[in-house]
Design a protein around this motif. Sequence first.
Motif, short mmCIF file in Angstrom:
data_model
loop_
_atom_site.label_atom_id
_atom_site.label_comp_id
_atom_site.label_asym_id
_atom_site.label_seq_id
_atom_site.Cartn_x
_atom_site.Cartn_y
_atom_site.Cartn_z
N SER A 86 1.26 -0.50 -8.00
CA SER A 86 0.51 -1.66 -7.55
C SER A 86 1.15 -2.25 -6.30
CB SER A 86 0.41 -2.70 -8.68
OG SER A 86 -0.34 -3.80 -8.25
N LEU A 113 3.98 -1.65 -4.62
CA LEU A 113 4.68 -0.70 -3.73
C LEU A 113 5.96 -1.27 -3.13
CD1 LEU A 113 1.63 0.92 -1.85
CD2 LEU A 113 2.74 1.69 -3.96
N HIS A 114 6.47 -2.34 -3.71
CA HIS A 114 7.68 -2.97 -3.17
C HIS A 114 8.69 -3.37 -4.24
CE1 HIS A 114 6.48 -3.01 1.01
NE2 HIS A 114 5.27 -3.34 0.62
N ILE A 147 8.40 -4.79 -7.15
CA ILE A 147 8.23 -6.11 -7.76
C ILE A 147 7.39 -6.07 -9.04
CG2 ILE A 147 7.22 -8.42 -7.40
CD1 ILE A 147 9.79 -7.89 -5.80
N LEU A 173 11.90 3.57 -10.11
CA LEU A 173 10.60 3.17 -9.59
C LEU A 173 10.25 4.11 -8.44
CD1 LEU A 173 11.09 -0.72 -9.33
CD2 LEU A 173 9.96 0.55 -11.17
N CYS A 192 8.42 3.71 -6.02
CA CYS A 192 8.33 3.03 -4.72
C CYS A 192 9.70 2.67 -4.16
CB CYS A 192 7.45 1.79 -4.82
SG CYS A 192 8.13 0.50 -5.88
#
Length: 238
Positions: free
Chosen positions: A57, A59-60, A62, A76, A78
Amino acid sequence: MADVFQATVRIFRYNPEVDTKPHWKEYTVEVEPTDRVVDVLHKIKWYQDGTLAFRRSCLHGICGSDAMVINGRNALACKVLMKTLGPKVVIEPLRGFRVIKDLVVDMEPFFAKYRSILPYLINYDPPPARERRQSPTERARFDDTTKCILCAACTTSCPSFWANPHYIGPAAIVQAHRFIFDSRDQAWAERLRILADRDGVWRCRSVFNCVEACPREINIKKAIAEVQQAIITGSRDL
Ligand code: SF4
Ligand code: FES
């Protein structure tokens, strides 16, 4: 573009609607060293095989939705750069959860455990005219555990959880810690009772794969020890 290289990406595939059992599928992808694993998954899904399923979702780093097993370690997608993995990459779904499709797992049992520890502030006093005040020291007491993004990388790296899926797991303990040690909260004793259960915090065998797996670098070992200590002493004033 001299640094562009070909990567062989081996991905766990399983669609229970059509497959009798899981299988592996290999893709060759042109990648840049600074591509993240999630970028490579996008290249595969968008240009080679639209049937591949995975979650993502923000991509950072979080939202916590793209935790998966990358070259044997929970991470993760990402946050992992291809230059740290090299030309051969193996990607699997998180271990210990039912696979819904490919890299998408059923997170509901994980979130049921999260809900079981009452993950919200409980205060029985009448609401004050302004905010419920807290000193910087009181706030710092649970700062580390506020960083949790519920990605499940910790719980699904835990041998105690693999052996007993009823174990509440490190993520739920971390979330409980966040409220137990919040000076404004008045349900900490109730949470300690929940975590003292046979499938609670004492199932931790101090392997601490969770510490290595956590993308937020939360000191899960310390959080679990503090919850155990609070259960033993019956006090959160450690
Ligand atoms: Fe993810 Fe770390 Fe929270 Fe576990 S403690 S769910 S690994 S962010
Ligand atoms: Fe949100 Fe990776 S996509 S944490």
